[in-house]
Design an enzyme around this catalytic site. Structure first.
Site, PDB file in Angstrom:
ATOM      1  N   ASP A   1      -2.411  -7.013  14.949  1.00 20.58           N
ATOM      2  CA  ASP A   1      -1.851  -5.658  15.070  1.00 20.58           C
ATOM      3  C   ASP A   1      -1.873  -5.168  16.515  1.00 20.58           C
ATOM      4  O   ASP A   1      -1.041  -4.346  16.913  1.00 20.58           O
ATOM      5  CB  ASP A   1      -2.641  -4.670  14.206  1.00 20.58           C
ATOM      6  CG  ASP A   1      -2.014  -4.494  12.825  1.00 20.58           C
ATOM      7  OD1 ASP A   1      -0.794  -4.625  12.723  1.00 20.58           O
ATOM      8  OD2 ASP A   1      -2.752  -4.222  11.866  1.00 20.58           O
TER       9      ASP A   1
ATOM     10  N   TYR B   1      -0.989   4.366  10.717  1.00 14.57           N
ATOM     11  CA  TYR B   1      -1.346   3.380  11.730  1.00 14.57           C
ATOM     12  C   TYR B   1      -0.145   3.222  12.658  1.00 14.57           C
ATOM     13  O   TYR B   1       0.982   3.025  12.203  1.00 14.57           O
ATOM     14  CB  TYR B   1      -1.662   2.025  11.099  1.00 14.57           C
ATOM     15  CG  TYR B   1      -2.977   1.979  10.347  1.00 14.57           C
ATOM     16  CD1 TYR B   1      -4.183   2.126  11.011  1.00 14.57           C
ATOM     17  CD2 TYR B   1      -3.003   1.776   8.964  1.00 14.57           C
ATOM     18  CE1 TYR B   1      -5.388   2.088  10.325  1.00 14.57           C
ATOM     19  CE2 TYR B   1      -4.199   1.736   8.274  1.00 14.57           C
ATOM     20  CZ  TYR B   1      -5.387   1.892   8.960  1.00 14.57           C
ATOM     21  OH  TYR B   1      -6.574   1.863   8.278  1.00 14.57           O
TER      22      TYR B   1
ATOM     23  N   LYS C   1       1.806   1.946   7.340  1.00 17.61           N
ATOM     24  CA  LYS C   1       2.165   1.154   8.513  1.00 17.61           C
ATOM     25  C   LYS C   1       3.099   1.938   9.421  1.00 17.61           C
ATOM     26  O   LYS C   1       3.735   2.914   9.032  1.00 17.61           O
ATOM     27  CB  LYS C   1       2.835  -0.157   8.090  1.00 17.61           C
ATOM     28  CG  LYS C   1       1.876  -1.127   7.406  1.00 17.61           C
ATOM     29  CD  LYS C   1       0.687  -1.482   8.288  1.00 17.61           C
ATOM     30  CE  LYS C   1       1.068  -2.300   9.491  1.00 17.61           C
ATOM     31  NZ  LYS C   1      -0.106  -2.611  10.348  1.00 17.61           N
TER      32      LYS C   1
ATOM     33  N   HIS D   1      -0.591   1.597  16.288  1.00 14.84           N
ATOM     34  CA  HIS D   1      -0.794   0.392  17.100  1.00 14.84           C
ATOM     35  C   HIS D   1       0.271   0.293  18.195  1.00 14.84           C
ATOM     36  O   HIS D   1       0.948  -0.732  18.363  1.00 14.84           O
ATOM     37  CB  HIS D   1      -0.781  -0.860  16.232  1.00 14.84           C
ATOM     38  CG  HIS D   1      -1.891  -0.916  15.222  1.00 14.84           C
ATOM     39  ND1 HIS D   1      -3.217  -1.040  15.585  1.00 14.84           N
ATOM     40  CD2 HIS D   1      -1.882  -0.832  13.857  1.00 14.84           C
ATOM     41  CE1 HIS D   1      -3.971  -1.051  14.498  1.00 14.84           C
ATOM     42  NE2 HIS D   1      -3.193  -0.916  13.443  1.00 14.84           N
TER      43      HIS D   1
ATOM     44  N   GLU E   1      -5.795   4.576  13.689  1.00 15.69           N
ATOM     45  CA  GLU E   1      -6.729   3.665  14.362  1.00 15.69           C
ATOM     46  C   GLU E   1      -7.465   4.293  15.535  1.00 15.69           C
ATOM     47  O   GLU E   1      -8.421   3.700  16.045  1.00 15.69           O
ATOM     48  CB  GLU E   1      -6.011   2.387  14.809  1.00 15.69           C
ATOM     49  CG  GLU E   1      -5.046   2.547  15.965  1.00 15.69           C
ATOM     50  CD  GLU E   1      -3.635   2.885  15.537  1.00 15.69           C
ATOM     51  OE1 GLU E   1      -2.732   2.811  16.379  1.00 15.69           O
ATOM     52  OE2 GLU E   1      -3.427   3.243  14.343  1.00 15.69           O
TER      53      GLU E   1
ATOM     54  N   ASP F   1     -19.589 -12.652  20.534  1.00 13.35           N
ATOM     55  CA  ASP F   1     -19.230 -11.297  20.930  1.00 13.35           C
ATOM     56  C   ASP F   1     -19.809 -11.037  22.318  1.00 13.35           C
ATOM     57  O   ASP F   1     -20.785 -11.685  22.725  1.00 13.35           O
ATOM     58  CB  ASP F   1     -19.779 -10.266  19.926  1.00 13.35           C
ATOM     59  CG  ASP F   1     -19.067  -8.926  20.014  1.00 13.35           C
ATOM     60  OD1 ASP F   1     -18.279  -8.604  19.097  1.00 13.35           O
ATOM     61  OD2 ASP F   1     -19.287  -8.178  20.995  1.00 13.35           O
TER      62      ASP F   1
ATOM     63  N   ARG G   1       0.824  -1.203   0.000  1.00 14.27           N
ATOM     64  CA  ARG G   1       0.000   0.000   0.000  1.00 14.27           C
ATOM     65  C   ARG G   1       0.859   1.254   0.000  1.00 14.27           C
ATOM     66  O   ARG G   1       2.048   1.212   0.301  1.00 14.27           O
ATOM     67  CB  ARG G   1      -0.932   0.001   1.221  1.00 14.27           C
ATOM     68  CG  ARG G   1      -1.983  -1.078   1.200  1.00 14.27           C
ATOM     69  CD  ARG G   1      -2.686  -1.215   2.551  1.00 14.27           C
ATOM     70  NE  ARG G   1      -1.802  -1.793   3.559  1.00 14.27           N
ATOM     71  CZ  ARG G   1      -2.146  -2.008   4.825  1.00 14.27           C
ATOM     72  NH1 ARG G   1      -3.365  -1.689   5.238  1.00 14.27           N
ATOM     73  NH2 ARG G   1      -1.304  -2.556   5.677  1.00 14.27           N
TER      74      ARG G   1
END
Length: 361
Positions: A270, A94, A75, A96, A118, A198, A15
């Site tokens: 992640d 991102y 990333k 994380h 995120e 869930d 990406r």
């Protein structure tokens, strides 16, 4: 403002954080855009397209990092990029950080303003920059699982959809958020027997209504997870707690009770993963086997479909990037509370409450 787009260096990453269309818009705003050579090639965007959009092509990543006021990535920076960051720079990607403490320390040491895709929020509290990649990862998880269930790939030889006269494969999905819901859509579309667990009964109600009882929905607790896994062929981990490490939902013993040749795909990798036996893998070496079960945990799974992922991601990030470029970082953060909630690091500290709770300030 100078906006820099380095080429992604994470294993298998295809990406890019800016399309030529977004580049053209920023240049029209009289912003200088630096794109590292071949940054978009793997996603099907060539240097000449960026040049035609008004960008400058840089041969060396140091030229991009060194000049940019705002660095756009997909990333999180890897260790080799830590020293390229500099004080006063804004990084939008991102992050994380709950699963990457070394990066958190580097951002603090370099006093970088780190805005994490995120944790950026929309007005309704949803996560608009996480959503498209979660949707793609959810759909890919079923494709990947089906592939590794094939006998020649180490799986049990189960066809998820079955055929008349045979039983369909059994798919268990932990989590009914964006990624879990899209995994459910793919698995049911293939004809699999699907169970979704869930802790939020409202999400389960919504899925039950959508599929008119064609899937099994269960409240997630250890007993229900254990029973579901014992009969499963494919387990998909899709549990998310924003900005925090994912909780362990499936224990080693639960995974060990799966049939030999079963497959585990953990989308939550992640954030550390929600399955006890999981650890990150890569596109070059995507799987390993524990207790007879094939494990897949590639953190940048959407890179498998780099062009689709790039277009989906940049469509989501564009309004925020334009706001940062147009208003300047501080004014944009002041006027957009949801964007401000994306700030993870500032002035040498971790300032996002959930991240700080894991890593400290």
């Amino acid at each position: 403002m100078i906006i820099g787009v380095p080429r992604e260096i994470k294993n298998g990453e295809t990406r890019v954080s800016m399309t030529p269309n977004l580049c053209r818009r920023l240049v029209a705003m009289r912003k200088r855009v630096l794109i590292e050579r071949d940054a978009g090639r793997s996603a099907g965007f060539l240097d000449r397209e960026y040049e035609q959009a008004g960008a400058e092509i840089a041969a060396d990543p140091d030229d991009v990092w060194g000049a940019a006021d705002l660095v756009l990535k997909v990333k999180e920076p890897l260790e080799g990029e830590f020293e390229r960051m500099r004080e006063g720079q804004t990084l939008f990607t991102y992050l994380h950080l709950a699963a990457a403490p070394a990066l958190g320390q580097a951002l603090k040491r370099k006093r970088v303003l780190g805005i994490a895709y995120e944790t950026v929020e929309a007005a309704d509290g949803s996560l608009p920059l996480l959503k498209p990649m979660s949707q793609i990862a959810g759909r890919l998880a079923v494709q990947v699982g089906a592939y590794f269930l094939q006998s020649q790939n180490g799986g049990s030889g189960v066809l998820l959809g079955g055929i008349p006269g045979t039983s369909p494969g059994r798919v268990v999905i932990l989590g009914a958020g964006n990624s879990g819901a899209h995994a459910c859509r793919m698995a049911t579309g293939m004809g699999a027997h699907v169970t979704v667990l869930d802790v939020d009964s409202r999400k389960l109600d919504a899925l039950d209504a959508e599929y008119h009882g064609r899937i099994v929905t269960l409240v997630s607790n250890p007993a229900n997870v254990e029973r579901a896994l014992a009969e499963s062929d494919l387990l998909i981990g899709a549990v998310l707690i924003p900005a925090a490490r994912a909780p362990i939902v499936a224990t080693r013993d639960m995974v060990g009770a799966m049939r030999d040749g079963g497959v585990v795909v953990d989308i939550a990798i992640d954030q550390g993963g929600c399955i006890e036996t999981i650890h990150p893998t890569s596109h070059e070496e995507p799987t390993y086997v524990v207790q007879g079960v094939v494990h897949y945990a590639v953190p940048n799974m959407p890179a498998m479909v780099g062009r689709t992922s790039t277009i989906a991601l940049t469509q989501a990030t564009e309004p925020f990037v334009v706001a940062l470029a147009d208003k300047g970082v501080e004014r944009a953060l002041a006027e957009h509370p949801g964007l401000a909630r994306g700030v993870n690091t500032r002035d040498g500290s971790i300032v996002h409450p959930q991240v700080a709770a894991v890593l400290g300030g």
